[in-house]
Write an enzyme that holds these catalytic residues in place. Structure first.
Site, PDB file in Angstrom:
ATOM      1  N   ASP A   1      22.799 -19.373  -6.014  1.00 32.48           N
ATOM      2  CA  ASP A   1      23.669 -18.233  -6.325  1.00 32.48           C
ATOM      3  C   ASP A   1      25.025 -18.745  -6.822  1.00 32.48           C
ATOM      4  O   ASP A   1      25.884 -17.963  -7.228  1.00 32.48           O
ATOM      5  CB  ASP A   1      23.812 -17.272  -5.120  1.00 32.48           C
ATOM      6  CG  ASP A   1      24.494 -17.914  -3.931  1.00 32.48           C
ATOM      7  OD1 ASP A   1      24.704 -19.141  -3.940  1.00 32.48           O
ATOM      8  OD2 ASP A   1      24.836 -17.178  -2.975  1.00 32.48           O
ATOM      9  N   SER A   2      25.171 -20.069  -6.858  1.00 30.05           N
ATOM     10  CA  SER A   2      26.319 -20.677  -7.527  1.00 30.05           C
ATOM     11  C   SER A   2      26.349 -20.276  -8.998  1.00 30.05           C
ATOM     12  O   SER A   2      27.368 -20.469  -9.671  1.00 30.05           O
ATOM     13  CB  SER A   2      26.270 -22.202  -7.396  1.00 30.05           C
ATOM     14  OG  SER A   2      25.005 -22.700  -7.800  1.00 30.05           O
TER      15      SER A   2
ATOM     16  N   GLU B   1      25.973 -28.491   3.909  1.00 26.40           N
ATOM     17  CA  GLU B   1      27.057 -28.447   2.910  1.00 26.40           C
ATOM     18  C   GLU B   1      28.407 -28.706   3.544  1.00 26.40           C
ATOM     19  O   GLU B   1      28.768 -28.064   4.549  1.00 26.40           O
ATOM     20  CB  GLU B   1      27.058 -27.093   2.182  1.00 26.40           C
ATOM     21  CG  GLU B   1      28.205 -27.003   1.163  1.00 26.40           C
ATOM     22  CD  GLU B   1      28.069 -25.899   0.131  1.00 26.40           C
ATOM     23  OE1 GLU B   1      27.017 -25.239   0.076  1.00 26.40           O
ATOM     24  OE2 GLU B   1      29.053 -25.708  -0.621  1.00 26.40           O
TER      25      GLU B   1
ATOM     26  N   ASP C   1      17.603 -18.910  -4.676  1.00 29.48           N
ATOM     27  CA  ASP C   1      18.612 -18.694  -3.639  1.00 29.48           C
ATOM     28  C   ASP C   1      18.782 -17.193  -3.380  1.00 29.48           C
ATOM     29  O   ASP C   1      19.050 -16.431  -4.322  1.00 29.48           O
ATOM     30  CB  ASP C   1      19.934 -19.273  -4.150  1.00 29.48           C
ATOM     31  CG  ASP C   1      20.857 -19.708  -3.037  1.00 29.48           C
ATOM     32  OD1 ASP C   1      20.474 -19.599  -1.859  1.00 29.48           O
ATOM     33  OD2 ASP C   1      21.966 -20.165  -3.366  1.00 29.48           O
TER      34      ASP C   1
ATOM     35  N   LYS D   1      15.820 -20.039  -0.616  1.00 31.98           N
ATOM     36  CA  LYS D   1      16.830 -20.617   0.263  1.00 31.98           C
ATOM     37  C   LYS D   1      17.688 -19.475   0.785  1.00 31.98           C
ATOM     38  O   LYS D   1      17.964 -18.523   0.053  1.00 31.98           O
ATOM     39  CB  LYS D   1      17.713 -21.620  -0.487  1.00 31.98           C
ATOM     40  CG  LYS D   1      18.839 -22.190   0.386  1.00 31.98           C
ATOM     41  CD  LYS D   1      19.594 -23.300  -0.299  1.00 31.98           C
ATOM     42  CE  LYS D   1      20.689 -22.817  -1.208  1.00 31.98           C
ATOM     43  NZ  LYS D   1      21.743 -22.008  -0.553  1.00 31.98           N
TER      44      LYS D   1
HETATM   45  O1  KIV Z   1      24.170 -21.935  -4.686  1.00 29.48           O
HETATM   46  C1  KIV Z   1      24.014 -23.168  -4.714  1.00 29.48           C
HETATM   47  O2  KIV Z   1      24.000 -23.810  -5.765  1.00 29.48           O
HETATM   48  C2  KIV Z   1      23.865 -23.843  -3.438  1.00 29.48           C
HETATM   49  C3  KIV Z   1      23.919 -25.343  -3.441  1.00 29.48           C
HETATM   50  C4  KIV Z   1      25.277 -25.808  -3.710  1.00 29.48           C
HETATM   51  C5  KIV Z   1      23.355 -25.911  -2.199  1.00 29.48           C
HETATM   52  O3  KIV Z   1      23.717 -23.207  -2.452  1.00 29.48           O
END
Ligand code: KIV
Length: 294
Positions: free
Chosen positions: A50-51, A189, A89, A119
């Protein structure tokens, strides 16, 4: 290109990697061309994080990212993948619902988007119940503890977690509980490397570190950060392997210069009419469309 002989990265393969102390490589991707490059390079897991909200969509946090956006980006990534495991995610408020609605949202990543696993952040009793239910529904789950960006409002900033006893214990307990609930891996993290090392040694499932030192079983970075494509604040743990912003700016400036000075497009990048038809055809068209006829 891929060096390991397997056709597809699976959960048993990841366990084997941990057992043999082979590091697991994870990078984020949000679109087809990038996912294709990562897959063909042999990255083990492509995380559609979700980044995407911060790296690609221009938000200040990951909180505004929707299920629709995640499904859209995960589909593009899954289409490009041949070998890597694709993990989608779960965005903010997509798994904080009733158990059945949360399972349905997780299931969309698998059924609609082509991901292999999801995730989700956190290790509260509610999260653990959900992880158990998802595993029961055959949806593999990667956990995520330490700095959980969806808790940014409570945490108060993107800062290292677990430097004090109480929080260190909470992170350790959370990682163990995620394993007990059936998670196949857990992201650590922004935690001190000493703590991450201890957790990695006591878990049977792989730990994937980001800002958690070298002793995790694998590492993950946000692709835009490691390629030098992200503007603004960069956490200490990001290592830049390229400066693509400079490369792209240079290319764009050269393009503009060429266009403005008439150097582009040149003959090599243009189409032509056959010489014998060019004259008569243009004459005919000129006559037909002459503005004097208006
Ligand atoms: O959203 C994401 O990219 C993440 C990673 C940084 C682990 O959760």
């Amino acid at each position: 290109m891929v060096t390991t002989g397997i056709e597809r990265v699976t959960i048993p393969y990841l366990y084997q990697q941990k057992e043999h102390k082979e590091k697991i490589t994870v990078l984020t991707a949000y679109d087809y061309p990038m996912a294709k490059i990562l897959d063909e390079s042999g990255v083990d897991i492509i995380l559609v994080g979700d980044s995407v909200g911060m790296a690609v969509l221009g938000y200040e946090t990951t909180l505004p990212v929707t299920m629709e956006a995640m499904i859209h980006h995960t589909r593009a990534v899954a289409r490009a993948r041949k070998r890597a495991m694709v993990v989608g995610d779960m965005p903010f408020l997509s798994f904080h619902l009733s158990l059945s609605d949360s399972i349905l949202n997780a299931g969309r990543f698998i059924k609609e988007a082509g991901a292999d696993a999801v995730k989700l952040e956190g290790s509260s009793p509610e999260r653990l119940k959900l992880v158990e239910a998802l595993v029961e529904a055959e949806i593999p789950v990667m956990g995520h503890v330490g700095l959980t960006p969806q808790s940014i409002r409570r945490i108060g900033g993107f800062k290292v977690q677990g430097t004090e006893e109480e929080k260190a214990e909470e992170i350790y307990r959370g990682a163990l509980a995620l394993e007990r609930s059936g998670a196949f891996a857990v992201v650590l993290e922004s935690v001190p490397e000493e703590l991450a090392k201890e957790i990695s040694a006591s878990l049977k499932i792989p730990t994937i570190g980001i800002g958690a030192g070298p002793d995790c079983d694998g590492q993950v970075l946000v692709i835009n950060d490691m390629l030098g494509l992200s503007a603004g604040y960069m956490p200490k743990f990001v290592k830049k392997y390229a400066e693509l912003t400079e490369v792209i700016s240079k290319a764009v400036n050269n393009y503009m210069l060429d266009v403005r000075q008439g150097r582009f497009p040149d003959d090599q990048h243009s189409y032509h009419l056959k010489k014998e038809i060019a004259g008569p055809l243009l004459k005919k068209l000129r006559k037909k469309f002459s503005r004097q006829n208006e």
